[in-house]
Design an enzyme around this catalytic site. Structure first.
Site, mmCIF file in Angstrom:
data_model
loop_
_atom_site.group_PDB
_atom_site.id
_atom_site.type_symbol
_atom_site.label_atom_id
_atom_site.label_comp_id
_atom_site.label_asym_id
_atom_site.label_seq_id
_atom_site.Cartn_x
_atom_site.Cartn_y
_atom_site.Cartn_z
ATOM 1 C CB ALA A 1 -0.895 0.007 1.233
ATOM 2 C CE LYS A 2 5.607 4.760 -0.368
ATOM 3 N NZ LYS A 2 6.716 3.982 0.148
#
Ligand code: NAD
Length: 436
Positions: free
Chosen positions: A109-110
């Site tokens: 994720a980011k």
């Protein structure tokens, strides 16, 4: 500018993904899955500024696809003016690759907020953090079993502590903890629930992987017992690479930060260098060497190993043919473009890819989360800093050995081999999801 950069980043990612997919003979549907996202969230956040006026910020979070249905996503929360969904998409994919190569059962994720944190007071930063937690929690996209952010560019352990406090505040009326697992990179100390060793993890991990790769029997060079090093970037990653080099007594020929660097062909006096930098936060007038620009550092001829440990896309088709190092250890994320990769491959320069070299940080973050969540896992150490770092090195030794074995098996670069190793781990899980 942000858009061009994100398109280039995505190009890099897709070229690499396609190469690895071909080696593994992955079916088309799985390749499409691996190019897609489980969550693309964006929202405005309204926050009261110190002058009493409301200001609106754009926040986003992207989850790459993951085969682990009951495990969280993991990746940094960035505060920087160019944060957007398009910029974060390739970053979330690279997080997955890094996590899977290390054998951690999570998805990448980011995300973050489009803001320059230096323009905000501490109080404004706290209220912005809380608004971001509230918005995500209301959509059920944050939590120790959903999505576990970590510090990234522009965020830090203080902000992570506020995330944890706010999340706990919202949940403790309805449920029991452990809420500390909602975020990693928290401060260390009584009641803070961070983990010792996180600060050193990435830089020390980079040096550990270098040593493992240099001891591989297929290395095209005679064993380099005391490699001559150059390091671009003297922040968290770069300075800990240099610290480890000092412990190993490897000569460091050049170092730099955003204002340029310093060079000494006989090796820098590292004790003096650290003392000087601590006091001055620049190498400008350091007397122990000659001034050098970042561009010059990247193409030094009298070094064995170059560590780009600052920025993305610094090794490009414009300078790759002039790089003098035999080995490149990617401390930064994506410092090499795919065009430069091709040039390095043709020239026999070994590139130790970011998803292997700089995975120490996310591995120790996984330990922090697992301890917070009381997860029983033989990989997670009980002790303090030394135990944490040697447990991290054990995981990195394993993934490095597998990457090198795949490089030999498929006669390919470490870059391809790292991705083949990572995708090879999860491909059967994606397939099994659809097997009746
Ligand atoms: P940092 O902010 O602590 O340090 C960055 C360094 O880069 C500083 O010394 C800065 O002066 C230098 N720099 C900035 N602009 C530059 C320029 N134009 N030319 C040369 N140097 C420049 O950041 P960090 O945590 O050390 O991260 C560095 C890189 O490593 C980033 O790509 C980051 O995404 C990646 N990374 C960091 C971690 C981690 O645990 N910190 C983990 C994995 C990957």
């Amino acid at each position: 500018m942000a858009r061009t950069h994100s398109v280039k980043h995505l190009d890099n990612i897709l070229v690499r993904l396609n190469k690895a997919g071909k080696i593994l003979n992955l079916p088309d549907w799985l390749m499409e899955t691996l190019c897609s996202f489980k969550l693309v969230w964006q929202s405005g956040l309204e926050v009261k500024m110190d002058d009493g006026k409301l200001r609106r910020f754009e926040a986003c979070r992207v989850w790459h696809r993951s085969p682990f249905v009951d495990q969280p996503h993991k990746g940094g929360d960035r505060w920087h003016p160019n944060v957007s969904v398009e910029v974060m998409k390739p970053h979330s994919m690279e997080m997955s690759w890094k996590i899977w190569l290390a054998g951690i059962e999570m998805g990448g994720a980011k995300g973050g907020i489009a803001v320059d944190p230096e323009t905000l007071s501490l109080g404004e930063q706290k209220r912005l953090t809380e608004a971001s937690v509230d918005e995500r929690d209301e959509r059920n996209i944050l939590g120790p079993r959903r999505d576990v952010p970590a510090p990234d560019v522009g965020t830090n352990s203080q902000i992570m502590h506020w995330v944890r406090q706010r999340y706990a505040h919202r949940h403790r009326v309805r449920e029991d903890g452990p809420f500390a697992g909602v975020v990693t990179g928290k401060p260390v100390g009584y009641g803070f629930d961070g983990i010792e060793g996180r600060t050193e993890a990435t830089g020390f991990g980079v040096m550990h992987v270098l040593d493992r790769v240099m001891s591989e029997h297929w290395m095209p060079y005679p064993r380099i017992s005391t490699p001559r090093l150059a390091v671009m970037g003297f922040g968290n990653v770069g300075s800990h690479i240099v610290q480890r080099a000092a412990q190993r007594q490897y000569p460091v020929i050049a170092v730099s930060d955003k204002n340029g660097g310093v060079y000494a062909s006989g090796g820098l006096d590292l004790q003096q260098l650290f003392a000087y930098y601590k006091e001055n936060r620049t190498f400008s007038d350091f007397k122990g060497g000659d001034r050098i620009t970042n561009d010059e550092l990247l193409v030094l001829q009298d070094i064995d190993v170059l560590f780009p440990a600052a920025l993305e896309h610094v090794l490009t088709k414009a300078n790759a043919a002039r790089v003098g190092a035999k080995i490149i250890g990617e401390g930064a994320n994506s410092p090499t473009t795919f065009e430069a990769d091709k040039i390095f491959e043709d020239r026999g320069i070994i590139v130790i890819p970011d998803i292997c070299a700089n995975a120490g940080g996310v591995i120790v973050s996984f330990f922090e989360w697992a301890r917070n969540m009381n997860v029983r896992d033989e990989r997670v150490p009980c002790g303090e800093k030394d135990a944490v770092l040697s447990a991290m090195e054990a995981i990195m030794s394993k993934s490095t050995a597998e990457m090198c074995a795949n490089a030999e098996k498929y006669k390919t670069s470490l870059r391809n081999a790292a991705l083949v190793t990572a995708l090879g781990r999860v491909a059967p899980l994606f397939v099994a999801k659809h097997t009746a």
